[in-house]
Structure formats: C-alpha cells, structure tokens
Design an enzyme around this catalytic site. Structure first.
Site, PDB file in Angstrom:
ATOM      1  N   CYS A  20      45.036  12.990 -25.694  1.00  8.50           N
ATOM      2  CA  CYS A  20      44.325  11.936 -24.980  1.00  8.50           C
ATOM      3  C   CYS A  20      44.691  11.856 -23.505  1.00  8.50           C
ATOM      4  O   CYS A  20      43.997  11.208 -22.729  1.00  8.50           O
ATOM      5  CB  CYS A  20      44.573  10.584 -25.658  1.00  8.50           C
ATOM      6  SG  CYS A  20      43.889  10.493 -27.323  1.00  8.50           S
TER       7      CYS A  20
ATOM      8  N   HIS B 233      42.223   5.216 -20.624  1.00 11.80           N
ATOM      9  CA  HIS B 233      41.846   5.932 -21.832  1.00 11.80           C
ATOM     10  C   HIS B 233      41.461   4.929 -22.911  1.00 11.80           C
ATOM     11  O   HIS B 233      42.104   3.898 -23.087  1.00 11.80           O
ATOM     12  CB  HIS B 233      43.010   6.799 -22.310  1.00 11.80           C
ATOM     13  CG  HIS B 233      42.812   7.349 -23.675  1.00 11.80           C
ATOM     14  ND1 HIS B 233      41.733   8.136 -24.011  1.00 11.80           N
ATOM     15  CD2 HIS B 233      43.535   7.208 -24.813  1.00 11.80           C
ATOM     16  CE1 HIS B 233      41.806   8.453 -25.283  1.00 11.80           C
ATOM     17  NE2 HIS B 233      42.891   7.908 -25.806  1.00 11.80           N
TER      18      HIS B 233
ATOM     19  N   ASN C  60      37.312   6.535 -29.609  1.00 10.98           N
ATOM     20  CA  ASN C  60      38.252   7.369 -28.870  1.00 10.98           C
ATOM     21  C   ASN C  60      37.762   8.812 -28.901  1.00 10.98           C
ATOM     22  O   ASN C  60      37.870   9.489 -29.919  1.00 10.98           O
ATOM     23  CB  ASN C  60      39.643   7.249 -29.497  1.00 10.98           C
ATOM     24  CG  ASN C  60      40.689   8.075 -28.764  1.00 10.98           C
ATOM     25  OD1 ASN C  60      40.382   8.841 -27.872  1.00 10.98           O
ATOM     26  ND2 ASN C  60      41.945   7.907 -29.150  1.00 10.98           N
TER      27      ASN C  60
END
Length: 328
Positions: free
Chosen positions: A116, A255, A285
């Site tokens: 990520c 994020h 996500n």
C-alpha cells in the site's frame, strides 16, 4: 545548474465496471453492511471480472486516459514505473507489458513492489529521475487486481480490497512546484502481520499450499491498524511541520485503507474534514492505486500552488509522506 523539481502534469484512471456491494458480500461471507461501514468505511468496491484481463489492462487504460487528457504521445515517454503487488505474472514486469500494449517504445520500465506504500515510494523514485534532468516525461502507474489474491471466504480481508488503476505524468520544472520534501520509513519486523504465506522462494507453490489457501492476503487487522495510525500520522505531521504548511490550506491525500485511520491522521495534522480526500466508500482499498484514484477524482478542485501531503502505510511494514505543490 538550476535545481529541477518533478511536477505532476496530469492524472488518469480506470476502474472495472463490476461493483461488489456490501449487501452482495454479506451473502458470500459472514458480514454485514453495518459492520463494514462502522469498522472500515467501505460501501462498495470494483472487481475485474473479464476473462483474460489482468493488472496490465487496468494500468494501460489508466495511462490511455492520462495520454488523452495531457496530449502525450507514447513515443515521448522516457520511463514508466508500475507500482503493484498483483503483477500479471512473476516476470516479466507488468510495466513492460503496459508499454507494449500502448506502443511505448522509447522508454525503459520497471515495477516497484511495496504494498500500500507502493505509489508513495514510486513517486519518490520517479521524482529522482526527473530531478536528474535526463528524463523529461515519466509515467507513474499504480495498478492492482487485488481480487486475484483475496480469499472471499475470509471475512477479515475480503470486505477491504478492490481493483483499479491510476496514473500520473511527471515532468521537470525549475519553479518551486511538485515534489518538495518527503519522509519515509520501513520496519521489516511488521511482515508477520501482513503478507502472503506461499508463492515466493520461502514457500514455493505446491498442491498443498493451494489446498491450504496460502496464496491469499493474510492480515492481522488490529496490529496493522495500530501501526498504520501511528506511522502515517508521524510522517505526515513531520513533513507538514518541517515545511510550515498551513492546516487550513493543506490537502491530505491519504492511502485509503480504513476510514478510522484516515480520520486519526487528519486529527493529528489538525485538518478539517473538508481538506481530506476520501473515496474509500466507493473503491475500497486498491493498494497502490488508491492515491492516484484520489488525485483523479479531486483534480478539478485543485488549484496551482495548492499544498498536498500524500501519505501511506503498507506491507513491509513500510510508510511514507510526500509534500507536493500542485502545478496546474
């Protein structure tokens, strides 16, 4: 020689058509819309369902969108970097496949894998190439088909992730815009909390590893949550304070892993909700694609000279924040 900075000159993106809602997910695994929204903040996510399609296809579509918006020709690109943890195959690099699909012939390309944190790390890397003065047009892609490594019988992970891609074009400028500062960190001891158990050299794929469902994302949610809140907030606050950024005039580009993490980082930075970019409710996500997808959606709201703090936390553990001044 005058100092060069890497500025973003345009943003493109692409998400698959198929929408997996919480209601549909609740019929696949023991979960509910209320539980997902209260714990994570996700309402729906996009999944790639087309047979024969992969991460390179999402990335190529995002770059096409970028080229259309910026008037960039494939032959003008000097370098293409793809941040991903879901490559089409172990090798060659997905970036090479994207270049081939788009007719990018005069560039070199490579993948960057940092979970990520991938887009933040790749943006830092791409900026160095631009700042060298040798590379005039660098394309940075964040692309993921997370559904390919998610176990849809695991309620701890399957509500979280989605598929998508975003891309930015970086060019040099002598003005004080673009990537201006950063703060990065890594702690490999965190790997035990977030990883894929099988498929690498430590545990090559076998019939047994497949039967045991070891080729999917494994995550210990509480540990990852605690680390993410602290580390994302630490680096974002450090970049903000070191450069004297005004909370009332700074955008947070975080994020999109968990809405509660985003809220905690924003509070630490003393930012109002209006200054925080959020789209986790729509896309979930998408790992290395979350940040370019945010920039793509907020592009029309940004003005030249706006201060952005881009931050992420991911597997490794890895984390980072970048101060970027918008250039158009």
């Amino acid at each position: 020689m005058e100092k060069l900075h890497a500025v973003i000159k345009g943003v493109g993106a692409y998400v698959p058509d198929y929408v997996l809602t919480n209601d549909e997910l609740s019929r696949m695994v023991d979960t509910t819309d209320e539980w997902i929204m209260s714990r994570i903040g996700i309402k729906e996510r996009r999944l790639l369902r087309e047979e024969g399609k992969a991460t390179s296809d999402l990335g190529a579509e995002a770059v096409k969108n970028l080229f259309d918006k910026t008037g960039t020709k494939p032959e003008e690109v000097d370098l293409l970097i793809c941040a991903t943890v879901t490559p089409d195959m172990r090798f060659p690099a997905t970036s090479c496949i994207i270049c081939d699909k788009l007719g990018i012939k005069n560039a070199f390309a490579f993948d960057l894998t940092s979970g990520c944190s991938g887009f933040v790390y790749a943006l830092s890397t791409a900026a160095r190439y631009v700042e060298s003065g040798r590379y005039k047009k660098v394309v940075l892609v964040g692309a993921e088909v997370m559904s390919s490594i998610i176990d849809y019988t695991d309620r701890a992970t399957c509500p979280i992730f989605g598929d998508g891609a975003g891309a930015v074009l970086l060019e040099p400028t002598a003005e004080a815009y673009g990537v201006l500062d950063e703060e990065m960190g890594t702690d490999g001891s965190g790997r035990t909390h977030l990883h894929m158990k099988a498929g690498g050299s430590l545990m090559p794929p076998t019939h047994e590893t497949v039967d045991q469902r070891l080729h999917y994302v494994y995550q210990e949610g509480q540990a990852v949550f605690k680390w993410a809140v602290v580390k994302m907030a630490d680096v974002a606050e450090a970049v903000m304070k070191r450069n004297g950024l005004d909370p009332d005039k700074t955008w947070l580009v975080p994020h999109q892993a968990n809405l509660r993490i985003i809220d905690a980082v924003a509070r630490r930075m003393e930012l109002s909700p209006e200054r925080v970019m959020i789209n986790i409710h729509k896309y979930g996500n998408t790992t290395a694609a979350t940040i370019p997808l945010l920039l793509w959606e907020w592009e029309k709201k940004l003005q030249k000279g706006d201060d952005l703090v881009i931050c992420a936390f991911g597997s490794g553990f890895s984390w980072g924040a970048i101060w970027l001044k918008w250039a158009y």
